[in-house]
Design a protein around this motif. Structure first.
Motif: not given
Length: 416
Positions: A1-12, A64-66, A74-80
């Motif tokens: 799976m592909i994880l996309i991260i958009n890490c802003g100044s006050s948001s993730l 929190v995300m992990v 609501l698990a969508v992955i079993e692990g990293p």
């Protein structure tokens, strides 16, 4: 799976895609990081998980995300180990990065060198990459740069009228930002209009807490409102937009402010917040303006006026206009701002149907009045999907992925 991260100044913001990019398996927003009222939203299909808690920094945001991705119900992955590639948004690539790239040690060193160009954003982007390298060892990371799309802006538009050596030796020039969003939205707009992107001249109005107006001609950025740093152009949530640089000299020489204080003023204490004295949130500012607050009304007036003026300038620069496109938080959600910006642009062939302007969430992205020469569209941006496509492209040689689906025009039902 592909994880996309958009890490802003006050948001993730994050999205988890299946390998062929046909499905967003899960997505979420962690908002107001480091501020009062921070919260997290996590979506898996129609299921929604909301958490209100203190999120003091981005490291806690990643926790929190992990936790959400591994949530017991609501698990969508079993692990990293389920994550096979990670894509990241980065605001500023300077002259070093002109396209998306795989992360390695050298790239990280160069990213740190670029951090000074976007002090409100790049450190957060870098922190996001470093967290992923730590949490998902061995997983390839790709970084996608907002500045890359604007490398096509011609010299007469990106070179400042300063001593030329500042440009040639120090890289001081107009770079432009939100390029990932503008690249996605311009193609999506062409898809909606069922016209080749190469045939269109459009102004993309990316209106959020950060604001970019971009002139896109034949799919290429030819001018953009933000420049060397990230506080010029249109006034933003806390950033000033354009002003006479002589004010900086005055504040330092006559008011005794330090350079650091002036920098904080421009980036963190200006824009909607600075004028209104109330908030950097357009919704709150508009509510107070409607209740009679004069400073809030002025903040909205300045915001609208500067957008209208820039749209006109860009139409002239492109020898005409085929489409005016609104996107991002304010652009997608505020019918009042769209209406006020378009009022008076009839000279350019822009006029909207107010009924359609109120119906965009019901599947009506084209809000143009009948028989208007210029199409006015509301197009949800999807920076994460654009990052996912670039990530796929750069890692597909080493990881066996199926061919991706590359549509750029999601329906509103998919975005709600």
């Amino acid at each position: 799976m592909i994880l996309i991260i958009n890490c802003g100044s006050s948001s993730l913001k994050y999205q988890l895609y299946n390998p062929d990019l046909t499905e967003v398996v899960a997505k979420g927003l962690i908002a107001r990081i480091g501020e009062n009222g921070s919260y997290a939203e996590h979506f898996v299909g129609q299921e929604r998980l909301v958490m209100r808690r203190a999120i003091p920094d981005h490291k806690v945001g990643f926790d929190v995300m992990v936790d959400n991705l591994l949530h017991s119900e609501l698990a969508v992955i079993e692990g990293p180990q389920a994550i096979t590639a990670i894509g990241h948004r980065a605001v500023h690539g300077g002259d070093i990065f002109v396209e998306s790239t795989l992360v390695d040690e050298t790239v990280m060193e160069q990213l740190h060198a670029c951090a000074r160009f976007a002090p409100l954003h790049n450190p957060c982007n870098i922190a996001g990459i470093e967290e992923c390298l730590r949490r998902f060892p061995g997983v390839p990371n790709v970084v996608v740069f907002d500045t890359a799309f604007h490398q096509s802006v011609p010299r007469e538009a990106h070179v400042y009228a300063l001593p030329y050596e500042l440009y040639s030796q120090w890289g001081i020039r107009r770079y432009g930002f939100h390029g990932t969003s503008c690249r996605y939205v311009s193609q999506a707009a062409a898809d909606i209009l069922n016209r080749p992107l190469e045939d269109l001249s459009m102004v993309i109005c990316h209106l959020g807490n950060g604001v970019t107006l971009d002139a896109v001609k034949a799919g290429r950025s030819v001018d953009t409102s933000i420049g060397f740093g990230t506080f010029c152009g249109i006034p933003m949530g806390t950033r000033s937009g354009d002003f006479d640089p002589a004010i900086i000299f005055h504040l330092v020489k006559e008011r005794g402010m330090s350079v650091e204080e002036v920098e904080a003023l421009c980036y963190e204490k200006s824009g909607l917040l600075g004028v209104s004295g109330v908030s950097n949130d357009m919704r709150e500012v508009m509510e107070r303006a409607e209740a009679g607050d004069d400073r809030c009304a002025l903040a909205v007036d300045i915001f609208v006026y500067q957008i209208k003026k820039t749209v006109g300038a860009y139409a002239a620069a492109m020898d005409g206009l085929d489409a005016l496109v609104f996107t991002a938080g304010i652009g997608e959600n505020s019918k009042e701002i769209r209406s006020r910006v378009c009022a008076g642009l009839g000279v350019l062939g822009v006029r909207i149907d107010e009924r359609l302007n109120s119906m965009v969430r019901n599947g009506h992205p084209n809000i143009s009045a009948a028989d208007m020469r210029v199409a006015t569209l509301v197009v949800p941006t999807d920076e994460e999907r654009m990052i996912a496509l670039d990530t796929y492209r750069l890692v597909s040689d080493s990881i066996r992925f199926p061919a991706p689906i590359t549509s750029f025009a999601p329906t509103y039902a998919e975005r709600v």
